[in-house]
Design a protein around this motif. Structure first.
Motif, mmCIF file in Angstrom:
data_model
loop_
_atom_site.group_PDB
_atom_site.id
_atom_site.type_symbol
_atom_site.label_atom_id
_atom_site.label_comp_id
_atom_site.label_asym_id
_atom_site.label_seq_id
_atom_site.Cartn_x
_atom_site.Cartn_y
_atom_site.Cartn_z
ATOM 1 N N TYR A 303 -4.110 13.049 1.159
ATOM 2 C CA TYR A 303 -4.542 13.420 -0.196
ATOM 3 C C TYR A 303 -5.042 12.181 -0.937
ATOM 4 O O TYR A 303 -6.084 12.207 -1.597
ATOM 5 C CB TYR A 303 -3.367 14.070 -0.924
ATOM 6 N N CYS A 304 -4.292 11.081 -0.811
ATOM 7 C CA CYS A 304 -4.729 9.811 -1.410
ATOM 8 C C CYS A 304 -6.088 9.395 -0.857
ATOM 9 O O CYS A 304 -6.993 8.992 -1.602
ATOM 10 C CB CYS A 304 -3.726 8.700 -1.100
ATOM 11 N N ASN A 326 0.747 -0.429 0.297
ATOM 12 C CA ASN A 326 1.437 -0.211 -0.969
ATOM 13 C C ASN A 326 2.223 1.091 -0.927
ATOM 14 O O ASN A 326 3.396 1.158 -1.318
ATOM 15 C CB ASN A 326 0.409 -0.196 -2.105
ATOM 16 N N PHE A 327 1.571 2.143 -0.435
ATOM 17 C CA PHE A 327 2.206 3.464 -0.333
ATOM 18 C C PHE A 327 3.422 3.404 0.586
ATOM 19 O O PHE A 327 4.531 3.814 0.212
ATOM 20 C CB PHE A 327 1.183 4.478 0.194
ATOM 21 N N LEU A 328 3.221 2.907 1.814
ATOM 22 C CA LEU A 328 4.285 2.936 2.811
ATOM 23 C C LEU A 328 5.452 2.024 2.431
ATOM 24 O O LEU A 328 6.622 2.386 2.620
ATOM 25 C CB LEU A 328 3.730 2.536 4.179
ATOM 26 N N GLY A 365 5.463 6.661 -3.204
ATOM 27 C CA GLY A 365 4.285 6.018 -2.657
ATOM 28 C C GLY A 365 3.020 6.370 -3.413
ATOM 29 O O GLY A 365 2.183 5.498 -3.704
ATOM 30 N N LEU A 366 2.879 7.642 -3.760
ATOM 31 C CA LEU A 366 1.695 8.081 -4.502
ATOM 32 C C LEU A 366 1.666 7.461 -5.894
ATOM 33 O O LEU A 366 0.611 7.000 -6.361
ATOM 34 C CB LEU A 366 1.679 9.605 -4.599
ATOM 35 N N ALA A 418 5.392 15.520 -8.673
ATOM 36 C CA ALA A 418 6.405 14.584 -9.156
ATOM 37 C C ALA A 418 5.771 13.263 -9.576
ATOM 38 O O ALA A 418 6.123 12.692 -10.622
ATOM 39 C CB ALA A 418 7.460 14.340 -8.078
ATOM 40 N N ALA A 419 4.832 12.769 -8.781
ATOM 41 C CA ALA A 419 4.159 11.515 -9.122
ATOM 42 C C ALA A 419 3.357 11.663 -10.410
ATOM 43 O O ALA A 419 3.380 10.783 -11.279
ATOM 44 C CB ALA A 419 3.251 11.085 -7.969
ATOM 45 N N ARG A 420 2.666 12.778 -10.558
ATOM 46 C CA ARG A 420 1.856 12.991 -11.754
ATOM 47 C C ARG A 420 2.733 13.102 -13.006
ATOM 48 O O ARG A 420 2.397 12.579 -14.068
ATOM 49 C CB ARG A 420 0.988 14.234 -11.577
ATOM 50 N N MET A 421 3.857 13.793 -12.862
ATOM 51 C CA MET A 421 4.779 13.905 -13.995
ATOM 52 C C MET A 421 5.317 12.533 -14.400
ATOM 53 O O MET A 421 5.396 12.197 -15.586
ATOM 54 C CB MET A 421 5.925 14.851 -13.642
ATOM 55 N N ALA A 422 5.684 11.731 -13.397
ATOM 56 C CA ALA A 422 6.237 10.408 -13.688
ATOM 57 C C ALA A 422 5.206 9.503 -14.356
ATOM 58 O O ALA A 422 5.536 8.734 -15.270
ATOM 59 C CB ALA A 422 6.750 9.766 -12.401
#
Length: 466
Positions: A303-304, A326-328, A365-366, A418-422
């Motif tokens: 997706y990234c 960075n993600f991993l 990661g995202l 979850a990433a978008r909310m954060a």
């Protein structure tokens, strides 16, 4: 305890890290010990006993095949997955096994590979015992191993001093989310930068980079294989592969999907399906952090790669290796906290420890790739787990198919949200990651055993009513 990013992300084969990769590694360790002690040539028989969850669902998870491959000297990251059926067929037909590829012994599965569905070792739900005997039937060596999740194998009764000593060598040791955030703030480091500095304890920059590239390459290759193979998955339920069909449908209606913003999630589902259908068929995957949850992180990374504009990047560019790292690295830091303070084993804490942890890691990661601060990354990880608490592990027929394949897709979608909310907040939140990890551990302890990878509860027993 996981101390390296490469402990969390390991290249192996499906369908299960704890039930396939773990037993294969344990069998290989036993053969290595026999060889090192000069006992291999004297061995005329080896009996392998699988207990607890391994005994209950071992057939569906391929534990029998894994043990035989391990005794033959094969490793999860290097075995030719296409050659496995012929290797096993030959061993079964001849009723012999070439230990470590050479020393042949008689091996009849009903005599030498025993699975105890209702009996468990005291140390862990995934226990194994290997016994080698000489020509007179006298034991040469006996060892017990525990498959503790994610392909990790420990020898029962072994001391952990070596692991603890290694961990103390890193420049930025942490055992909690609070410590991780404090170190990042104190040294003005991102979570990924801190992890990279710790990884240098054992590897050079080039070795780290090469290892991460290999992980990403296997993840991409797994998706491509999953998109190219059609037909049924192994097992009695004749589950059809869906990834190639869904991908073809999306491509056929490409213009229509432009008007539907949620079509991106359709692709996320496809990526997760592709990986987990490969895993279910015994293909090459990356434990992330387990095989049962191996589709979540690759799906979010794809997706990234296809849909996210990294900080400073341009739309349409392939995801740079720096962003993959960075993600991993960020995801691995979160996974280590679960491994240290709770569990990533479905047999110990249910699927919240597999798909739940993978969702938490992927969200972290995202968030990191999208420019989140350490506090926002920690918040994303917390959200990812908070809404997977209590998730049971109830594979139908002991196969990593239903509900596991769809569950990975759901975990990937949750991670993105979850990433978008954060990232919409400033990192401040009521429930800390440490608190949610403790809650996950306590919930797993309270969960009835039948809901923890035994196929004796949940969907595994109610499927006939559907």
């Amino acid at each position: 305890m996981a101390i390296s990013v490469f402990d969390l992300f390991k290249i192996g084969i499906g369908p299960s890290s704890s039930h396939t990769v773990g037993p294969m590694r344990a069998a290989s360790l036993f053969i290595q010990a026999l060889t090192q002690q000069g006992l291999l040539a004297s061995a005329t028989s080896i009996t392998c006993e699988l207990y607890g969850s391994l005994g209950a669902t071992g057939k569906g998870h391929g534990s029998d095949v894994a043990v035989m491959l391990g005794l033959m000297g094969h490793a999860p990251d290097t075995v030719d997955v296409d050659a496995v059926p012929s290797l096993i067929a030959q061993a079964r037909a001849s009723q012999t096994l070439p230990l470590a590829g050479g020393h042949n012994i008689r091996f009849v599965e009903k005599e030498h590979l025993l699975m105890y569905r209702r009996e468990a070792l005291a140390e862990h739900p995934n226990g194994m015992k290997f016994t080698a005997c000489d020509a007179q039937g006298q034991p040469l060596k006996q060892s017990k191993y525990l498959s503790v999740g994610g392909g990790f194998v420990v020898t029962a009764g072994a001391a952990n001093e070596a692991v603890l000593t290694e961990y103390q060598k890193v420049p930025y040791p942490f055992t909690s989310g609070a410590e991780l955030l404090s170190l990042c703030e104190q040294h003005s480091l991102s979570i990924s930068q801190l992890m990279w500095a710790n990884e240098r304890t054992w590897r050079s920059d080039d070795e780290i980079r090469t290892g991460l590239q290999a992980i990403w390459r296997v993840m991409r290759e797994c998706v491509q294989r999953g998109l190219s193979r059609q037909g049924e998955l192994p097992g009695p339920y004749k589950v059809q592969r869906r990834a190639p069909v869904l991908a073809a449908q999306l491509r056929e209606r490409a213009e229509r999907t432009l008007a539907d913003p949620l079509s991106v999630l359709d692709w996320v589902n496809v990526y997760a399906f592709a990986v987990n259908e490969e895993n279910a068929s015994g293909g090459r995957v990356v434990t992330a952090p387990t095989n049962g949850a191996s589709g979540v992180i690759p799906a979010v990374l794809h997706y990234c790669d296809r849909f996210v504009v990294p900080v400073g990047g341009l739309r349409g560019q392939e995801l740079a290796m720096d962003e993959v790292s960075n993600f991993l690295m960020s995801a691995a830091a979160i996974g280590m906290l679960y491994k240290l303070n709770a569990s990533i084993s479905g047999a110990e804490v249910g699927c919240q420890g597999e798909v739940g942890v993978a969702c938490s890691m992927a969200a972290a990661g995202l968030a990191a790739v999208m420019g989140g601060s350490p506090a926002q990354v920690e918040n994303a990880a917390e959200i990812g787990m908070e809404h997977n608490l209590g998730l049971t592990c109830d594979p139908v027929g002991g196969l990593v198919q239903v509900p596991c394949i769809e569950r990975n897709a759901m975990g990937a979608v949750k991670a993105i949200n979850a990433a978008r909310m954060a990232l919409q907040g400033n990192g401040s939140h009521v429930v800390s990651l440490d608190k949610v990890i403790k809650t996950m551990r306590d919930t797993g302890a309270d969960m009835k055993t039948k809901y923890k990878e035994t196929s004796r509860g949940g969907l595994a027993v109610n499927i006939v009513e559907c």
